[in-house]
Structure formats: C-alpha cells, structure tokens
Motif scaffolding. Structure first.
Motif, PDB file in Angstrom:
ATOM      1  N   VAL A  63       0.831  -1.201   0.000  1.00 54.09           N
ATOM      2  CA  VAL A  63       0.000   0.000   0.000  1.00 54.09           C
ATOM      3  C   VAL A  63       0.865   1.250   0.000  1.00 54.09           C
ATOM      4  N   GLY A  64       1.975   1.214   0.721  1.00 55.98           N
ATOM      5  CA  GLY A  64       2.861   2.372   0.769  1.00 55.98           C
ATOM      6  C   GLY A  64       3.438   2.723  -0.592  1.00 55.98           C
ATOM      7  N   THR A  65       3.707   1.713  -1.396  1.00 56.00           N
ATOM      8  CA  THR A  65       4.228   1.962  -2.741  1.00 56.00           C
ATOM      9  C   THR A  65       3.180   2.633  -3.614  1.00 56.00           C
ATOM     10  N   THR A  66       1.946   2.127  -3.569  1.00 59.60           N
ATOM     11  CA  THR A  66       0.866   2.743  -4.339  1.00 59.60           C
ATOM     12  C   THR A  66       0.622   4.172  -3.877  1.00 59.60           C
ATOM     13  N   PHE A  78      -0.777  18.684 -10.466  1.00 61.49           N
ATOM     14  CA  PHE A  78      -1.527  19.840  -9.974  1.00 61.49           C
ATOM     15  C   PHE A  78      -0.655  20.858  -9.233  1.00 61.49           C
ATOM     16  N   GLY A  79       0.637  20.615  -9.149  1.00 58.23           N
ATOM     17  CA  GLY A  79       1.566  21.617  -8.656  1.00 58.23           C
ATOM     18  C   GLY A  79       1.517  21.916  -7.172  1.00 58.23           C
ATOM     19  N   TYR A  80       1.422  20.895  -6.346  1.00 61.16           N
ATOM     20  CA  TYR A  80       1.501  21.117  -4.904  1.00 61.16           C
ATOM     21  C   TYR A  80       2.002  19.834  -4.255  1.00 61.16           C
ATOM     22  N   GLU A  81       2.359  19.925  -2.961  1.00 60.16           N
ATOM     23  CA  GLU A  81       2.848  18.751  -2.238  1.00 60.16           C
ATOM     24  C   GLU A  81       1.643  17.937  -1.766  1.00 60.16           C
ATOM     25  N   ALA A  82       1.315  16.904  -2.511  1.00 60.74           N
ATOM     26  CA  ALA A  82       0.102  16.139  -2.245  1.00 60.74           C
ATOM     27  C   ALA A  82       0.298  15.203  -1.051  1.00 60.74           C
ATOM     28  N   LEU A  83      -0.749  15.092  -0.262  1.00 59.86           N
ATOM     29  CA  LEU A  83      -0.788  14.114   0.821  1.00 59.86           C
ATOM     30  C   LEU A  83      -1.992  13.218   0.587  1.00 59.86           C
ATOM     31  N   VAL A  84      -1.761  11.913   0.558  1.00 65.45           N
ATOM     32  CA  VAL A  84      -2.827  10.946   0.322  1.00 65.45           C
ATOM     33  C   VAL A  84      -2.830   9.920   1.446  1.00 65.45           C
ATOM     34  N   ALA A  85      -3.960   9.784   2.105  1.00 69.78           N
ATOM     35  CA  ALA A  85      -4.154   8.678   3.044  1.00 69.78           C
ATOM     36  C   ALA A  85      -4.799   7.545   2.250  1.00 69.78           C
ATOM     37  N   LEU A  86      -4.059   6.481   2.034  1.00 62.49           N
ATOM     38  CA  LEU A  86      -4.546   5.360   1.225  1.00 62.49           C
ATOM     39  C   LEU A  86      -4.978   4.247   2.179  1.00 62.49           C
ATOM     40  N   SER A 114      -3.777   9.916   9.741  1.00 57.06           N
ATOM     41  CA  SER A 114      -2.410  10.428   9.717  1.00 57.06           C
ATOM     42  C   SER A 114      -1.513   9.434   8.998  1.00 57.06           C
ATOM     43  N   THR A 115      -0.623   9.963   8.157  1.00 55.13           N
ATOM     44  CA  THR A 115       0.363   9.113   7.482  1.00 55.13           C
ATOM     45  C   THR A 115       1.681   9.093   8.241  1.00 55.13           C
ATOM     46  N   THR A 116       1.686   9.680   9.444  1.00 55.43           N
ATOM     47  CA  THR A 116       2.851   9.628  10.339  1.00 55.43           C
ATOM     48  C   THR A 116       2.419   8.957  11.628  1.00 55.43           C
ATOM     49  N   PRO A 117       2.849   7.741  11.909  1.00 49.41           N
ATOM     50  CA  PRO A 117       2.423   7.040  13.128  1.00 49.41           C
ATOM     51  C   PRO A 117       2.716   7.861  14.380  1.00 49.41           C
ATOM     52  N   GLY A 118       1.735   7.908  15.275  1.00 48.53           N
ATOM     53  CA  GLY A 118       1.889   8.621  16.538  1.00 48.53           C
ATOM     54  C   GLY A 118       1.557  10.092  16.490  1.00 48.53           C
ATOM     55  N   LEU A 119       1.345  10.648  15.296  1.00 49.67           N
ATOM     56  CA  LEU A 119       1.129  12.091  15.177  1.00 49.67           C
ATOM     57  C   LEU A 119      -0.213  12.511  15.783  1.00 49.67           C
ATOM     58  N   ALA A 281      -1.443   0.504  11.290  1.00 46.45           N
ATOM     59  CA  ALA A 281       0.004   0.702  11.190  1.00 46.45           C
ATOM     60  C   ALA A 281       0.619  -0.155  10.090  1.00 46.45           C
ATOM     61  N   GLU A 282       0.002  -1.304   9.807  1.00 46.41           N
ATOM     62  CA  GLU A 282       0.522  -2.171   8.752  1.00 46.41           C
ATOM     63  C   GLU A 282       0.500  -1.486   7.382  1.00 46.41           C
ATOM     64  N   VAL A 283      -0.396  -0.532   7.197  1.00 45.20           N
ATOM     65  CA  VAL A 283      -0.458   0.198   5.924  1.00 45.20           C
ATOM     66  C   VAL A 283       0.023   1.639   6.104  1.00 45.20           C
ATOM     67  N   GLY A 284       0.768   1.888   7.173  1.00 44.12           N
ATOM     68  CA  GLY A 284       1.377   3.198   7.387  1.00 44.12           C
ATOM     69  C   GLY A 284       0.426   4.289   7.814  1.00 44.12           C
ATOM     70  N   LEU A 285      -0.617   3.926   8.562  1.00 45.34           N
ATOM     71  CA  LEU A 285      -1.629   4.905   8.947  1.00 45.34           C
ATOM     72  C   LEU A 285      -1.912   4.875  10.441  1.00 45.34           C
ATOM     73  N   ASP A 286      -2.484   5.961  10.911  1.00 41.13           N
ATOM     74  CA  ASP A 286      -3.091   6.032  12.234  1.00 41.13           C
ATOM     75  C   ASP A 286      -4.432   6.721  12.040  1.00 41.13           C
ATOM     76  N   ALA A 287      -5.347   6.569  12.993  1.00 38.20           N
ATOM     77  CA  ALA A 287      -6.665   7.180  12.858  1.00 38.20           C
ATOM     78  C   ALA A 287      -7.165   7.613  14.219  1.00 38.20           C
ATOM     79  N   LEU A 288      -8.165   8.493  14.198  1.00 42.07           N
ATOM     80  CA  LEU A 288      -8.727   9.051  15.426  1.00 42.07           C
ATOM     81  C   LEU A 288     -10.180   9.413  15.161  1.00 42.07           C
ATOM     82  N   TRP A 289     -11.096   8.978  16.042  1.00 43.33           N
ATOM     83  CA  TRP A 289     -12.480   9.439  15.977  1.00 43.33           C
ATOM     84  C   TRP A 289     -12.568  10.785  16.689  1.00 43.33           C
ATOM     85  N   TRP A 290     -13.328  11.697  16.092  1.00 45.92           N
ATOM     86  CA  TRP A 290     -13.394  13.064  16.612  1.00 45.92           C
ATOM     87  C   TRP A 290     -14.803  13.600  16.421  1.00 45.92           C
TER      88      TRP A 290
END
Length: 326
Positions: A63-66, A78-86, A114-119, A281-290
């Motif tokens: 998943v991280g490669t995709t 599109f000319g910007y620093e894209a962030l994708v949560a896959l 989040s694509t940064t674990p623990g963030l 975490a296996e796919v490089g993600l963290d999540a939070l209900w808000w």
C-alpha cells in the motif's frame, strides 16, 4: 450504480486527498480520476468533490508503494505537495461503523487519518496541554479582576510596596486608602480600578470585560467533569464504554454551537484500540475518531492543533462520507 467486481488478486482502496477544493486549491474530479487511471490501478471512481478516490490495486503491491506513486503523480500534475491517506476499504468500513457516538444532526463525527504514526496522539496531547494552560491563564485573569473589584491595590500603613508576587493588604475599615505607588522595576503593573477604567467601546474595555466573565480554573475543571459524565453515560447506553478525552472550552471557541444548558462547547475524541491501531500501522496509517458541534470543525481546539504545519500529515473525513465510500 453498483460497485465494479473486485478481481481476486486485487485490493480495493480509498485514496483520501488532503486539502482538495478548499482554500483555493481546486482540482476537477474528472481530471483527478483520469490521472489516477494512468497508474497501475483499475476501477477508478471519485466520490463527492472533496478528493475521495476509490481504486483497485494489485494486492502484491505494498500500500505504501501505491500511495507514493499517487502522491508523486498528483503533486506533479496539480503543482503542490500532495498528501494521500490510502486506506483499504475494509478499514474504511470498520472505522465508519466503529464511531463511538450515534448520528446527531447537531453534532458531526469525523475520522482523522495520519500518514505519520503517533502524530494524532501527539496532537491530542498538545491540545489538552494548551487547554490546561489557557484555563490557568483565564483563572489568573479572573483572580486579578476579583482583587481589583475588592479594592486590593496597595498598602495603607506607609510601608514600602510588597515584593513582586505578594498580595497587598487591603485598607483597614475607616482609613483612607494610600495612593498607589509606581510598580517596582520589572514587576507587573497593578490591575486597573473602576476609577481609571477604559472608555466604553474601546478594545481595552472589551478585553477587561472578557477577563471578568471568564471561568475560574475550578469552574473550568468542573465543566470538563460534567462533559465527561455525559459522554460516559452515552457510551454506556450505546454499548461503548472506552475512556474518551473530553474538553469543554467555551472561552476558546467563538461562533460554534454550544450546549444549550451550560453554554459551553464540548469536543471529544477517541483513539482506536490496540488491535485496530496495529492493522492501520501495517499500511502506514493512524486514525482518530473526533466529534464536535456542527459548523465548528475548523474552530475547535483540536482543529486548531491539526491546522499547524507540524501536523500537516493528517486529513479528516466525515463519517457519513466514509459510509458512502464503503
């Protein structure tokens, strides 16, 4: 339209782009769909206009490669620093179904990715620390105002001014209060009395009026306890009894809907349990209900924390959007 059939050797993913069609960054969904279709993926579809793309990718490809391929292609096009949560669609459905609070038209429930674990845990910790500091500052301001209202402004016995940090003694009954002397170098100026109050309608008068009406720290903590009790009752009634962080921050947020009885904003969040966190975490993600009142998702304390550059590796989606994806 029914979802296309998933091939046996593919995995269905939801690509959630951060900051699309908000803040002046406009990306036509048909252009996004066509661009993603040029990569090694299939059955590309967009959902709504907020940067949500469904796609099928080879299960053998990490998943991280995709995700890296998507971010590079979108950023270059599109000319910007894209962030994708896959996110695998199975996890999208699980997060949507696992929201700790029932649907409510007056409140909205989101999932932050989040694509940064623990963030995200760092973000909630920082928010709680900021609320504590702001409540203490409000308490100090209210205390100073109360001292001023009580006439505590100086010594009445002709002695020198007290050392900085000590509270001056009030005048004895029947005596004339001494003229307040100039503050010692480096010490704070005494709080203004009604006699030298700022003219009505000025900025200074507004600031003093707000300070006089803020809660003391003890009142703020009591409000938090009441909010926590209400959420605990809701958890027990809905069968979800995990501990949840809850803050009441009426003096921090303006323009948001408030609790009708108490006049305060109640915001809550919950991190996933260990098992779900490990799968994310296996796919490089963290999540939070808000959860926050409708219309306040950009102004609550947690929203302000997530808006900082340090927390830019996050994106949020309403639970109702996630249900449409899954």
């Amino acid at each position: 339209m029914p979802a296309p059939e998933l091939a046996a050797d593919d995995v269905r993913l939801a690509a959630l782009l951060r900051g699309v069609n908000v803040g002046g960054r406009n990306i036509p969904m048909y252009e996004l769909r066509d661009l993603v279709g040029t990569l090694d993926v299939r059955n590309v579809r967009t959902v709504l206009a907020s940067g949500n793309v469904l796609l099928d990718a080879p299960a053998a490809t990490p998943v991280g490669t995709t995700r890296a391929r998507l971010e590079q292609a979108i950023g270059e096009r599109f000319g910007y620093e894209a962030l994708v949560a896959l996110v695998p669609l199975t996890l999208v459905g699980e997060l949507a179904a696992g929201a700790p609070w029932p649907d409510d038209d007056l409140w909205h429930t989101y999932v932050a990715f989040s694509t940064t674990p623990g963030l995200l845990r760092e973000a909630t910790t920082a928010t709680e620390e900021n609320l504590t500091a702001d409540a203490a500052a409000a308490d100090a301001g209210a205390t100073a105002t109360q001292m001023t209202a009580a006439g505590v402004s100086g010594r009445d016995d002709g002695a020198d001014d007290p050392a900085p940090g000590r509270v001056p003694r009030a005048a004895s009954p029947g005596t004339e209060p001494a003229e307040p002397s100039a503050p010692l170098p480096g010490s704070p100026h005494p709080a203004p009395t009604e006699a030298d109050d700022a003219p009505a309608g000025t900025r200074l008068a507004e600031v003093r009026a707000r300070a006089a009406t803020r809660r003391t720290l003890s009142e703020q903590l009591a409000a938090n306890e009441e909010a926590a009790a209400r959420v605990t009752e809701l958890r027990e009634r809905t069968g979800r009894t995990e501990v949840c962080s809850v803050v009441a921050a009426s003096f921090l947020v303006g323009g948001a809907e408030r609790d009708a009885e108490r006049g305060d904003l109640v915001e809550s969040w919950q991190h996933p349990d260990a098992a779900l966190a490990a799968r994310l975490a296996e796919v490089g993600l963290d999540a939070l209900w808000w959860r926050c009142p409708r219309g306040s998702s950009l102004t609550t304390p947690l929203a302000r924390t997530l808006a900082r550059a340090h927390f830019s590796a996050t994106t949020t989606r309403n639970v109702r959007t996630l249900r449409r994806l899954s």
